[in-house]
Design an enzyme around this catalytic site. Structure first.
Site, PDB file in Angstrom:
ATOM      1  CD  GLU A 230       4.395  -2.716   7.471  1.00 50.83           C
ATOM      2  OE1 GLU A 230       3.812  -2.691   8.568  1.00 50.83           O
ATOM      3  OE2 GLU A 230       4.327  -1.794   6.637  1.00 50.83           O
ATOM      4  NE  ARG A 450       4.212   4.773  -5.114  1.00 51.56           N
ATOM      5  CZ  ARG A 450       3.437   4.809  -4.041  1.00 51.56           C
ATOM      6  NH1 ARG A 450       3.844   5.434  -2.972  1.00 51.56           N
ATOM      7  NH2 ARG A 450       2.266   4.231  -4.030  1.00 51.56           N
ATOM      8  CE  LYS A 460       2.629  -2.757   2.351  1.00 44.46           C
ATOM      9  NZ  LYS A 460       3.698  -3.543   3.002  1.00 44.46           N
TER      10      LYS A 460
END
Length: 740
Positions: A230, A450, A460
């Site tokens: 994103e 992860r 973020k």
């Protein structure tokens, strides 16, 4: 089309066979040519191609892997140069010299040419493998670590090479198949693993990397993957793992990767983030087929939403957000769930128009409100948002959610496998359900763990908080886990790639220490970075050598004693020299010490002020003394106007806790002191440093130049690079040092 390869039984063209296996070019072998003959490929039209290099280039041109040889003029010429060099490994007298040369070259390269495998790599790899035990003994030692790493990585990625070496490389290193193997190959070339028997199978199993995994139902040449960040921040080390794993699987299955920007939330996204994400992807060396945007498919996504509404698989809901969240948690159906299709379409049009009524609504999928997996309890597909989009402006008032857009675009773009971190595991059922409702084929999801690191935030949203509150300089701050941040700190991308690929696509969750990454980085920079000298400016002590040179003189010495490529530097020798205060207080009267790159000296007198602080040392040179007998080896600088000012900067973690709990507020554990600047003096050669240069300050550690020499009164700024050892941070801090 199968190629027929003929060669002498006593000298099979290992590189040609290996290239064919890697490139997916089918060949049949005929080891019946007379000894000394040149290998031949027989073409269907009756023509013949002769010579190892000619055959290698031909295979690269018909290969399923792009860019094995046909690149731009410079890289193709570099490949030719390596092809001519490769035969040197067959020369016994020059073998180790060649190993040393390629090892040094691979210090800063992942492949011999460019950023992907070429026939240059295959030729040199085969040259090494063809020597058998001679190379195997060196490979298992630590003598040529870069060469061994490169060799092992190619072997790990292309398992067929185990079959090639087991078939054609004899125990003593002579490249010669046994008579039984030749006979087997003439009868059938379909299964080389069977030719080599159980022993070879066991050897292959033992060599297979433990991290190697398979994608479900993957077919060589048909795998299509996507890396879909994103554009709401910069690429960080966690994203890097996803990007590099996509590339790893694409190369392994001879497939392709596309970059897709998941730009469905105009509140958070910008062109700045798009540009910097592409920059970071290039930094990582990711090879991709094309760049797409979810916003490219907004018209099709809106059509799909309307289609699902008409089919009764979605509905428009005006339940307030907090109430909706509570109903989902409790498994309570919305009062709007059973609205008529006509009512839903009317409200959908209000949403598209961005009317006051429309902005109160959202589109939800009609899945299962009683499912124990809460992600399938009627997830939201569309919301209103009047914020202009960074690419298409104010054209749309409605935007799809990630949960709706991702399964649609994955299927629409022909993605075969979607790599997702295991934190999305509960959403897998939702992903497949939505794709089924849309009428698409199933896209395989492959989960990986992860990447979590101690004392590190990867959200973020949380990183943005540090930027907005001025606690860091920006997204490229050296304290940030972004690609630009860790590179600015002094990390080499090769170290990051090694670190991530060593973990593989494991699904095991773990909390990683930074030490291993920085230790890998040290192995890359230490053998090549130049050495310089610095003295901490505050309380530095002058040592006067009574028999030292009355007139200063200069010697030209190497910047790195073991690596000539680091260049040379000028060292000035004077009667009066500066040393660090911490060194001065460690010296006793009449103690013999070693002045590095000069020789021994004996300290005769130590002067102190009223508070007992050492202020001056006096001594004599004793150059005939042995450096083996001294306890202290001191770095020093001449008393000279040519010295340059330095600002040595060290960093600490942004938070004070190794791992945050889910309900813990990160603001409560923000580290108040994460940056220390220490004034220092450096040798005059440091005037030539460029931004980004990595160096070692002897006895002080490794550094990256962030601000080079501009003028005498403005200091060179050096960022301390961790070396993987557990040690106190901010080690250069002085009592009145600047803190941020």
């Amino acid at each position: 089309m199968e190629l027929k390869l003929s060669f002498p039984a006593d000298s099979p063209p290992l590189a040609v066979i290996a290239a064919a296996k890697i490139a997916g070019v089918p060949i049949s072998t005929d080891p019946t040519l007379t000894p000394g003959s040149t290998p031949i490929i027989h073409l269907d039209n009756g023509l013949k191609l002769r010579g190892n290099f000619v055959l290698l280039r031909h295979i690269s041109r018909v290969a399923n892997i792009p860019d094995l040889y046909q690149r731009d003029a410079i890289e193709s010429s570099q490949i030719d140069e390596w092809l001519e060099y490769a035969p040197i490994f067959a020369s016994g007298s020059q073998f180790e010299e060649a190993c040393g040369y390629v090892d040094g070259y691979l210090l800063q390269h992942t492949f011999l040419v460019g950023h992907s495998i070429s026939i240059a790599d295959i030729a040199v790899w085969s040259g090494l493998a063809g020597t058998g035990k001679r190379w195997e003994s060196l490979r298992s030692s630590k003598k040529y670590q870069n060469l061994a790493r490169w060799f092992n990585s190619i072997l790990a990625e292309y398992g067929v090479l185990n079959e090639v070496t087991a078939t054609y490389v004899g125990k003593k290193g002579s490249v010669k198949p046994t008579a039984s193997k030749v006979k087997e190959q003439q009868g059938s070339n379909a299964n080389l693993a069977k030719v080599n028997g159980d022993a070879a199978d066991k050897e292959k199993e033992s060599r297979k990397p433990t991290s190697e995994v398979d994608l479900p139902e993957a077919e060589v040449g048909k795998v299509r993957l996507r890396f879909a960040p994103e554009p709401s921040g910069y690429l960080h080390i966690g994203h890097s793992k996803a990007a590099l794993l996509n590339q790893y699987f694409a190369e392994r299955y001879q497939g392709e990767v596309i970059i897709r920007f998941d730009d469905t939330n105009p509140d958070k996204e910008s062109n700045e983030f798009v540009d910097n994400l592409l920059k970071d992807i290039e930094t990582l060396g990711i090879k991709y087929r094309t760049v797409t945007y979810t916003s490219d498919y907004f018209p099709q996504l809106m059509e799909m939403a309307e289609k699902l509404i008409r089919e009764g698989k979605a509905y428009v809901d005006d339940t307030p957000r907090e109430q909706m969240q509570k109903e989902r948690m409790d498994g309570i159906e919305s009062r709007c769930r059973n609205n008529s299709v006509e009512e839903n379409l009317t409200l959908w049009k209000e949403m598209i128009a961005g009317s006051e009524r429309g902005t109160m609504c959202c589109v939800r999928g009609k899945l299962d409100m009683q499912d124990p997996n809460k992600s399938v309890r009627d997830p939201v597909y569309y919301r209103c948002n009047k914020t202009p989009h960074h690419r298409i402006g104010a054209k749309y008032k409605v935007y799809p959610t990630y949960d709706f857009a991702c399964p649609f675009v994955d299927a629409f773009e022909g993605i075969t496998h979607a790599l997702r971190s295991s934190e999305y595991h509960d959403r897998n059922d939702q992903y497949y359900w939505i794709q089924t409702d849309m009428g698409f084929r199933k896209v395989h999801i492959y989960e990986f763990s992860r990447l979590n690191l101690v004392y590190t935030l990867l959200s973020k949203r949380k990183l943005l908080w540090f930027v907005q509150n001025g606690l860091v300089e920006g997204w490229d701050d050296p304290r940030f886990p972004t690609v630009q941040g860790i590179v600015r700190r002094g990390l080499k991308i090769e170290a990051l790639i090694q670190f991530i690929l060593e973990q593989g696509a494991s699904k095991n969750l773990n909390l990683m220490e930074w030490d291993k990454l920085w230790a890998t980085n040290k192995k890359i920079i230490d053998p090549v970075c130049p050495r310089h000298t610095a003295v901490i400016e505050e309380r530095r002590v002058l040592l006067t050598l009574s028999n030292g040179p009355d007139d200063p003189f200069v010697r030209i010495v190497p910047k790195h004693k073991k690596y000539a490529g680091a260049g040379e530097k000028a060292t000035t020798y004077t009667k009066r020299i500066w040393i660090d205060y911490d060194d001065a207080v460690s010296i006793s009267v009449n103690e013999e010490v070693t002045l590095m790159d000069w020789g021994n000296a004996i300290v005769k007198e130590i002067q102190k002020d009223q508070e007992g602080n050492v202020t001056h040392l006096s001594g004599i040179l004793h150059l005939e003394g042995s450096v083996k007998t001294t306890k202290l080896k001191l770095t020093w600088l001449p008393e000279s106007d040519e010295l340059v000012k330095l600002s040595v900067v060290d960093f600490d973690y942004l938070i004070t806790k190794k791992k945050l709990e889910e309900d813990e507020n990160f603001v409560d554990v923000v580290n108040p002191c994460t940056r220390k600047e220490t004034p220092a003096l450096g040798d005059s050669n440091m005037r030539n440093l460029q931004r980004g240069d990595v160096l070692q300050l002897e006895r002080k550690g490794y550094f990256r130049c962030d601000v080079p020499f501009l003028r005498p009164q403005k200091p060179i700024v050096l960022f301390a690079i961790p070396d993987g050892k557990q040690q106190p941070v901010l080690r250069f801090a002085v009592q009145d040092g600047k803190t941020k």
